[in-house]
Design a protein around this motif. Structure first.
Motif, PDB file in Angstrom:
ATOM      1  N   MET A 131       6.426   1.178  11.267  1.00 37.11           N
ATOM      2  CA  MET A 131       7.128  -0.029  10.887  1.00 37.11           C
ATOM      3  C   MET A 131       8.161   0.339   9.828  1.00 37.11           C
ATOM      4  O   MET A 131       7.879   1.135   8.938  1.00 37.11           O
ATOM      5  N   PRO A 132       9.323  -0.212   9.915  1.00 32.99           N
ATOM      6  CA  PRO A 132      10.343   0.122   8.926  1.00 32.99           C
ATOM      7  C   PRO A 132       9.968  -0.392   7.542  1.00 32.99           C
ATOM      8  O   PRO A 132       9.319  -1.423   7.399  1.00 32.99           O
ATOM      9  N   ILE A 133      10.378   0.355   6.556  1.00 28.53           N
ATOM     10  CA  ILE A 133      10.102  -0.004   5.166  1.00 28.53           C
ATOM     11  C   ILE A 133      11.282  -0.809   4.644  1.00 28.53           C
ATOM     12  O   ILE A 133      12.440  -0.411   4.810  1.00 28.53           O
ATOM     13  N   ARG A 134      11.006  -1.929   4.024  1.00 26.51           N
ATOM     14  CA  ARG A 134      12.081  -2.744   3.452  1.00 26.51           C
ATOM     15  C   ARG A 134      12.822  -1.952   2.378  1.00 26.51           C
ATOM     16  O   ARG A 134      12.242  -1.155   1.649  1.00 26.51           O
ATOM     17  N   ARG A 135      14.109  -2.219   2.287  1.00 25.53           N
ATOM     18  CA  ARG A 135      14.956  -1.487   1.347  1.00 25.53           C
ATOM     19  C   ARG A 135      14.447  -1.615  -0.095  1.00 25.53           C
ATOM     20  O   ARG A 135      14.428  -0.648  -0.844  1.00 25.53           O
ATOM     21  N   GLU A 136      13.966  -2.803  -0.470  1.00 28.61           N
ATOM     22  CA  GLU A 136      13.518  -3.007  -1.850  1.00 28.61           C
ATOM     23  C   GLU A 136      12.178  -2.338  -2.140  1.00 28.61           C
ATOM     24  O   GLU A 136      11.773  -2.218  -3.291  1.00 28.61           O
ATOM     25  N   HIS A 137      11.477  -1.859  -1.098  1.00 28.17           N
ATOM     26  CA  HIS A 137      10.175  -1.213  -1.292  1.00 28.17           C
ATOM     27  C   HIS A 137      10.231   0.301  -1.133  1.00 28.17           C
ATOM     28  O   HIS A 137       9.218   0.972  -1.314  1.00 28.17           O
ATOM     29  N   ARG A 138      11.394   0.842  -0.792  1.00 29.59           N
ATOM     30  CA  ARG A 138      11.488   2.271  -0.498  1.00 29.59           C
ATOM     31  C   ARG A 138      11.181   3.160  -1.694  1.00 29.59           C
ATOM     32  O   ARG A 138      10.672   4.256  -1.526  1.00 29.59           O
ATOM     33  N   PHE A 139      11.462   2.708  -2.890  1.00 27.39           N
ATOM     34  CA  PHE A 139      11.216   3.567  -4.056  1.00 27.39           C
ATOM     35  C   PHE A 139       9.732   3.691  -4.371  1.00 27.39           C
ATOM     36  O   PHE A 139       9.337   4.522  -5.184  1.00 27.39           O
ATOM     37  N   PHE A 140       8.859   2.906  -3.713  1.00 28.79           N
ATOM     38  CA  PHE A 140       7.417   3.044  -3.895  1.00 28.79           C
ATOM     39  C   PHE A 140       6.858   4.239  -3.122  1.00 28.79           C
ATOM     40  O   PHE A 140       5.750   4.689  -3.374  1.00 28.79           O
ATOM     41  N   TYR A 141       7.595   4.725  -2.120  1.00 28.22           N
ATOM     42  CA  TYR A 141       7.126   5.802  -1.252  1.00 28.22           C
ATOM     43  C   TYR A 141       7.675   7.142  -1.741  1.00 28.22           C
ATOM     44  O   TYR A 141       8.758   7.202  -2.303  1.00 28.22           O
ATOM     45  N   PRO A 142       6.948   8.232  -1.471  1.00 23.75           N
ATOM     46  CA  PRO A 142       7.454   9.555  -1.896  1.00 23.75           C
ATOM     47  C   PRO A 142       8.678   9.951  -1.081  1.00 23.75           C
ATOM     48  O   PRO A 142       8.920   9.422   0.013  1.00 23.75           O
ATOM     49  N   ILE A 143       9.420  10.895  -1.606  1.00 24.37           N
ATOM     50  CA  ILE A 143      10.666  11.304  -0.963  1.00 24.37           C
ATOM     51  C   ILE A 143      10.420  11.975   0.383  1.00 24.37           C
ATOM     52  O   ILE A 143      11.253  11.928   1.274  1.00 24.37           O
ATOM     53  N   ASP A 144       9.242  12.572   0.567  1.00 24.70           N
ATOM     54  CA  ASP A 144       8.927  13.242   1.833  1.00 24.70           C
ATOM     55  C   ASP A 144       8.085  12.350   2.762  1.00 24.70           C
ATOM     56  O   ASP A 144       7.364  12.856   3.624  1.00 24.70           O
ATOM     57  N   TRP A 145       8.192  11.043   2.627  1.00 28.48           N
ATOM     58  CA  TRP A 145       7.395  10.123   3.429  1.00 28.48           C
ATOM     59  C   TRP A 145       7.609  10.295   4.935  1.00 28.48           C
ATOM     60  O   TRP A 145       6.633  10.277   5.698  1.00 28.48           O
ATOM     61  N   PRO A 146       8.841  10.467   5.441  1.00 23.55           N
ATOM     62  CA  PRO A 146       9.001  10.648   6.892  1.00 23.55           C
ATOM     63  C   PRO A 146       8.224  11.854   7.425  1.00 23.55           C
ATOM     64  O   PRO A 146       7.610  11.781   8.494  1.00 23.55           O
ATOM     65  N   GLN A 147       8.225  12.955   6.691  1.00 24.50           N
ATOM     66  CA  GLN A 147       7.493  14.140   7.133  1.00 24.50           C
ATOM     67  C   GLN A 147       5.979  13.911   7.049  1.00 24.50           C
ATOM     68  O   GLN A 147       5.230  14.291   7.952  1.00 24.50           O
TER      69      GLN A 147
END
Length: 141
Positions: A1-17
């Protein structure tokens, strides 16, 4: 599921991997809740039961083999959905990226898991709107 733009900074930078390792490495492109295959069209009855084309049998919402009664109108109820896996946090804490806290779930399993959290957020939103309406504009309609 796509991550909302305002919530992206909660995830680590390598989240896609990290997400790809969980979905395609550990789960082998199948939902860890019901075993639906990623990226394929699945025929289902809308109540959780779905047709597993690989094994040639119906499965319930948890991936266990099940039967469909002979007298039921299956063809009139069958719907088709494309399955997409998403990596979900079991405890809803996006900072906790431990392997045991992450799960590869299809849309249905993810929504079933998130239902109490969505209900809580909906209540908080409506409560906040009602409080603002009472404060600034009288009773909230």
């Amino acid at each position: 599921m796509p991550i909302r733009r305002e919530h992206r900074f909660f995830y680590p930078i390598d989240w896609p991997q990290l997400s790809a390792v969980i979905r395609f490495g550990r789960a082998r492109s199948r939902c860890e809740g019901c075993a639906r295959p990623h990226g394929r069209l699945v025929h289902h009855l809308g109540d959780g039961r779905w047709w597993d084309a690989d094994t040639g049998r119906w499965r319930d919402g948890w991936g266990r083999p099940t039967r469909v009664a002979i007298g039921t109108d299956v063809l009139g109820r069958v719907r088709t959905t494309r399955v997409f896996l998403a990596t979900a946090h079991r405890n809803h804490d996006t900072a906790d990226n431990a392997d045991a806290n992450l799960a590869a779930w299809c849309q249905r399993c993810h929504m079933v898991h998130d239902r109490p959290e969505h209900r809580r957020r909906r209540w908080a939103t409506l409560f906040r709107r009602k409080a603002l309406g009472d404060l600034f504009g009288g009773p909230y309609a």
